[in-house]
Design a protein around this motif. Structure first.
Motif, PDB file in Angstrom:
ATOM      1  N   LEU A 135       0.794  -1.349   0.102  1.00  7.84           N
ATOM      2  CA  LEU A 135      -0.126   0.085   0.063  1.00  7.84           C
ATOM      3  C   LEU A 135       0.920   1.323   0.115  1.00  7.84           C
ATOM      4  CD1 LEU A 135      -2.751   1.464   0.175  1.00  7.84           C
ATOM      5  CD2 LEU A 135      -2.772   1.099   2.647  1.00  7.84           C
ATOM      6  N   SER A 136       1.830   1.102   0.862  1.00  8.15           N
ATOM      7  CA  SER A 136       3.109   2.363   0.882  1.00  8.15           C
ATOM      8  C   SER A 136       3.443   2.447  -0.703  1.00  8.15           C
ATOM      9  CB  SER A 136       4.082   2.011   1.554  1.00  8.15           C
ATOM     10  OG  SER A 136       5.115   3.298   1.890  1.00  8.15           O
ATOM     11  N   ALA A 137       3.945   1.738  -1.257  1.00  8.26           N
ATOM     12  CA  ALA A 137       4.395   1.738  -2.872  1.00  8.26           C
ATOM     13  C   ALA A 137       3.275   2.491  -3.639  1.00  8.26           C
ATOM     14  CB  ALA A 137       4.883   0.571  -3.248  1.00  8.26           C
ATOM     15  N   LYS A 138       1.900   2.072  -3.570  1.00  7.51           N
ATOM     16  CA  LYS A 138       0.920   2.692  -4.305  1.00  7.51           C
ATOM     17  C   LYS A 138       0.815   4.029  -3.791  1.00  7.51           C
ATOM     18  CE  LYS A 138      -1.481  -1.728  -5.006  1.00  7.51           C
ATOM     19  NZ  LYS A 138      -2.599  -2.638  -4.409  1.00  7.51           N
ATOM     20  N   LYS A 139       0.682   4.421  -2.554  1.00  8.44           N
ATOM     21  CA  LYS A 139       0.543   5.752  -2.248  1.00  8.44           C
ATOM     22  C   LYS A 139       1.709   6.862  -2.951  1.00  8.44           C
ATOM     23  CE  LYS A 139      -3.183   5.820   0.693  1.00  8.44           C
ATOM     24  NZ  LYS A 139      -4.284   6.600   0.458  1.00  8.44           N
ATOM     25  N   ARG A 140       2.996   6.160  -2.554  1.00 10.62           N
ATOM     26  CA  ARG A 140       3.943   7.027  -2.952  1.00 10.62           C
ATOM     27  C   ARG A 140       3.970   7.232  -4.352  1.00 10.62           C
ATOM     28  NH1 ARG A 140       8.822   7.854  -0.317  1.00 10.62           N
ATOM     29  NH2 ARG A 140       8.746   6.097   0.936  1.00 10.62           N
ATOM     30  N   ARG A 141       3.505   6.367  -5.259  1.00  9.48           N
ATOM     31  CA  ARG A 141       3.488   6.397  -6.757  1.00  9.48           C
ATOM     32  C   ARG A 141       2.352   7.560  -6.943  1.00  9.48           C
ATOM     33  NH1 ARG A 141       5.987   4.377 -11.550  1.00  9.48           N
ATOM     34  NH2 ARG A 141       4.743   4.836 -13.344  1.00  9.48           N
ATOM     35  N   THR A 142       1.209   7.295  -6.384  1.00 11.74           N
ATOM     36  CA  THR A 142       0.121   8.127  -6.318  1.00 11.74           C
ATOM     37  C   THR A 142       0.640   9.725  -6.112  1.00 11.74           C
ATOM     38  OG1 THR A 142      -1.707   6.486  -5.955  1.00 11.74           O
ATOM     39  CG2 THR A 142      -2.141   9.002  -5.799  1.00 11.74           C
ATOM     40  N   PHE A 143       1.218   9.688  -4.975  1.00  9.35           N
ATOM     41  CA  PHE A 143       1.722  11.211  -4.603  1.00  9.35           C
ATOM     42  C   PHE A 143       2.745  11.770  -5.816  1.00  9.35           C
ATOM     43  CE2 PHE A 143       5.186  13.498  -2.555  1.00  9.35           C
ATOM     44  CZ  PHE A 143       4.473  14.773  -2.241  1.00  9.35           C
ATOM     45  N   TYR A 144       3.593  10.801  -6.238  1.00  6.15           N
ATOM     46  CA  TYR A 144       4.632  11.366  -7.228  1.00  6.15           C
ATOM     47  C   TYR A 144       3.715  11.678  -8.533  1.00  6.15           C
ATOM     48  CZ  TYR A 144       8.915   9.960  -4.733  1.00  6.15           C
ATOM     49  OH  TYR A 144       9.999   9.673  -3.978  1.00  6.15           O
ATOM     50  N   GLU A 145       2.933  10.902  -8.830  1.00  7.97           N
ATOM     51  CA  GLU A 145       2.024  11.281 -10.198  1.00  7.97           C
ATOM     52  C   GLU A 145       1.327  12.686 -10.065  1.00  7.97           C
ATOM     53  OE1 GLU A 145      -0.358   7.739 -10.601  1.00  7.97           O
ATOM     54  OE2 GLU A 145       1.147   6.958 -11.690  1.00  7.97           O
ATOM     55  N   SER A 146       1.114  12.800  -8.754  1.00  7.49           N
ATOM     56  CA  SER A 146       0.176  14.140  -8.427  1.00  7.49           C
ATOM     57  C   SER A 146       1.055  15.419  -8.501  1.00  7.49           C
ATOM     58  CB  SER A 146      -0.411  14.094  -7.051  1.00  7.49           C
ATOM     59  OG  SER A 146       0.489  14.357  -6.154  1.00  7.49           O
TER      60      SER A 146
ATOM     61  N   LYS B 130      11.819  12.016  -4.565  1.00  8.41           N
ATOM     62  CA  LYS B 130      13.135  11.711  -4.604  1.00  8.41           C
ATOM     63  C   LYS B 130      13.277  11.853  -6.151  1.00  8.41           C
ATOM     64  CE  LYS B 130      16.538   8.325  -3.575  1.00  8.41           C
ATOM     65  NZ  LYS B 130      16.757   7.107  -2.592  1.00  8.41           N
ATOM     66  N   VAL B 131      14.270  12.414  -6.858  1.00 12.29           N
ATOM     67  CA  VAL B 131      14.712  12.726  -7.920  1.00 12.29           C
ATOM     68  C   VAL B 131      16.106  12.008  -8.291  1.00 12.29           C
ATOM     69  CG1 VAL B 131      13.002  14.736  -8.170  1.00 12.29           C
ATOM     70  CG2 VAL B 131      15.518  14.861  -7.979  1.00 12.29           C
ATOM     71  N   LYS B 132      16.606  11.822  -9.537  1.00 12.43           N
ATOM     72  CA  LYS B 132      17.793  11.351 -10.069  1.00 12.43           C
ATOM     73  C   LYS B 132      18.374  12.123 -11.161  1.00 12.43           C
ATOM     74  CE  LYS B 132      16.877   7.386 -12.873  1.00 12.43           C
ATOM     75  NZ  LYS B 132      17.003   6.114 -13.075  1.00 12.43           N
ATOM     76  N   ALA B 133      19.616  12.385 -11.403  1.00 11.56           N
ATOM     77  CA  ALA B 133      20.246  12.699 -12.611  1.00 11.56           C
ATOM     78  C   ALA B 133      21.527  12.272 -12.860  1.00 11.56           C
ATOM     79  CB  ALA B 133      20.410  14.457 -12.295  1.00 11.56           C
TER      80      ALA B 133
ATOM     81  N   ASP C   3      10.469   7.174 -13.462  1.00 11.69           N
ATOM     82  CA  ASP C   3      11.452   6.401 -14.078  1.00 11.69           C
ATOM     83  C   ASP C   3      11.056   4.754 -13.803  1.00 11.69           C
ATOM     84  OD1 ASP C   3      13.232   5.613 -15.971  1.00 11.69           O
ATOM     85  OD2 ASP C   3      14.929   6.958 -15.368  1.00 11.69           O
ATOM     86  N   SER C   4      11.607   3.728 -14.254  1.00  9.57           N
ATOM     87  CA  SER C   4      11.319   2.462 -13.802  1.00  9.57           C
ATOM     88  C   SER C   4      11.514   2.008 -12.364  1.00  9.57           C
ATOM     89  CB  SER C   4      12.119   1.613 -14.803  1.00  9.57           C
ATOM     90  OG  SER C   4      13.466   1.721 -15.204  1.00  9.57           O
ATOM     91  N   ASP C   5      12.697   2.752 -12.059  1.00  9.14           N
ATOM     92  CA  ASP C   5      13.116   2.499 -10.494  1.00  9.14           C
ATOM     93  C   ASP C   5      12.190   3.141  -9.313  1.00  9.14           C
ATOM     94  OD1 ASP C   5      14.133   5.057 -10.945  1.00  9.14           O
ATOM     95  OD2 ASP C   5      16.205   4.661 -10.550  1.00  9.14           O
TER      96      ASP C   5
END
Length: 442
Positions: free
Chosen positions: A365-376, A404-407, A426-428
């Motif tokens: 559930l945490s992974a889904k919540k984080r994904r939803t937040f990032y998408e927002s 969290k971002v990456k470059a 990204d995929s990660d």
């Protein structure tokens, strides 16, 4: 030859702050600090005892130190050292165990570093831990952890922290502001306020329960300190996170829109068994208030699964409650029995297999919540602070609201703030971005 010392910290941000202070003290006494994986004359291990896993990890760290240098002197401090000093002293390789009142006096016990047949213990009754020692961690990260409070007066039935750290007590208002100014003058871009129960900030030493200043006043004072670029509140109890604090953060100069608020259970029945000081309704009100004034805020949640008496129905209450909340991620803790806590003797023990199953469900559930937040957050503009580590050819960073971002790795970006626009996940699971105008360069 100059004696060398290496440090290993287990547990919370508060431990990191205190380890850093101990390290500075020992360096002033002539020790040279080296990485923990190196051979050293002295290893100092700062322990945690929140879970059984923390206890097990400690033993592996001792073995790691012995492997690096079998003749090294090993000193142990921290919560586990206060709670189980004799048990630790009996572990092969351990030479010195210091309790809560002695850990900041470690230099007094290091006249010689001769190995001991059995670890020496210098401990105390936790009631003696009634004074405050300022601490902050810098040098290891782009963020600094600034300790503002220690100890806890709450009596949660699962928690050993009051037994390990003593009563709630705080640094002075003036000293916190001075430490924050010193940190920012060293080029640190972000300060994280930490403690055991920071919302209880203001209680003085020696059991003085009068609040000289409130946490709201501390936040207001810190926001006015010149030179500070970012301030982040680590973890704060929902009953102490007043609407006035939320509203001030929303309009502040340098406090970021990120809150980490322990829930522990979404079932009022279990919250009562835990002796928490709120019900789920108050928690929902806090989340709603944050969202109303800071729509892009990141909200993290602590939750415990498998607490004694937690039936499947209670767990599903928690799951459904978390599902309904507009939160950003979870820190999931699998309940483990801690000696000398009320919960350790409660009935309704949940099997280990069931604890793991519930933990897995909430982590998903945490992974889904984080994904939803990032998408927002895609398509929105933010400020990113880049970290200092090269991770497989990439540099990572966190926006003010903890995306969290990456470059691609570029050492010139370390500890710099830049304006960016979040573009894609990204995929990660990390976020790619478009760089906008840099706002701060060393």
């Amino acid at each position: 030859m100059q004696r060398t010392v290496a440090f290993y910290t287990l547990g919370c941000k508060l431990n990191f702050a205190e380890t850093s202070t101990i390290a500075r003290d020992l360096e002033q006494q002539g020790f040279q600090k080296v990485p923990f994986q190196n051979s050293a004359d002295l290893y100092v291990i700062n322990t945690c005892s929140v879970t059984e896993n923390a206890d097990k990890k400690f033993r592996s760290v001792v073995r790691q130190a012995q492997k690096s240098n079998p003749e090294a002197y090993i000193a142990v401090v921290g919560c586990y050292a206060q709670l189980q000093p004799d048990q630790i002293a009996a572990i092969p390789g351990v030479d010195l165990v210091l309790g809560a009142t002695e850990k900041f006096k470690i230099g007094d016990y290091l006249e010689d570093l001769d190995k001991q047949d059995h670890g020496k213990v210098h401990s105390c009754e936790i009631s003696e831990a009634d004074f405050y020692v300022s601490s902050y961690a810098i040098g290891d990260r782009t963020r600094a952890f600034l300790k503002v409070q220690d100890g806890c007066d709450y009596k949660c039935t699962y928690c050993t922290i009051p037994l390990a750290r003593g009563i709630s007590r705080s640094d002075t208002f003036e000293n916190v502001l001075q430490n924050a100014a010193e940190i920012s003058q060293k080029g640190i871009r972000e300060i994280v306020l930490t403690g055991v129960n920071i919302g209880d900030y203001g209680k003085g030493e020696f059991g003085n329960k009068k609040h000289e200043h409130t946490f709201l006043q501390l936040v207001q004072g810190l926001d006015a300190v010149p030179g500070i670029e970012r301030l982040r509140i680590s973890s704060i109890e929902p009953n102490l996170l007043q609407n006035e604090i939320i509203d001030f953060v929303a309009g502040s100069r340098c406090f970021v829109p990120h809150f980490h608020i322990p829930l522990q259970s979404g079932s009022n029945t279990i919250l009562r068994r835990m002796r928490r000081r709120y019900m789920r309704e108050l928690y929902a009100e806090r989340v709603e208030r944050i969202r109303s004034v800071m729509p892009n805020a990141c909200i993290g949640v602590d939750v415990i699964v498998g607490f004694p008496g937690e039936t499947e129905a209670h767990f599903l209450e928690t799951y459904e409650f978390l599902l309904s909340l507009e939160i950003s991620y979870l820190h999931v803790f699998t309940y483990s029995e801690r000696p000398d806590t009320l919960a350790a003797d409660m009935d309704g023990v949940v099997s280990q297999q069931e604890r793991k199953r519930r933990s897995k469900m909430l982590r998903s559930l945490s992974a889904k919540k984080r994904r939803t937040f990032y998408e927002s957050q895609l398509g929105t503009d933010h400020t990113v602070l880049f970290e200092g580590e090269n991770k497989k050819g990439y540099i990572h960073g966190f926006t003010e609201n903890y995306v969290k971002v990456k470059a691609p790795w570029n050492p010139e970006l370390v500890n710099t703030l830049h304006r960016i626009r979040l573009e894609a996940i990204d995929s990660d699971g990390l976020v790619r971005f478009q760089a906008l105008e840099p706002i701060s360069i060393p």
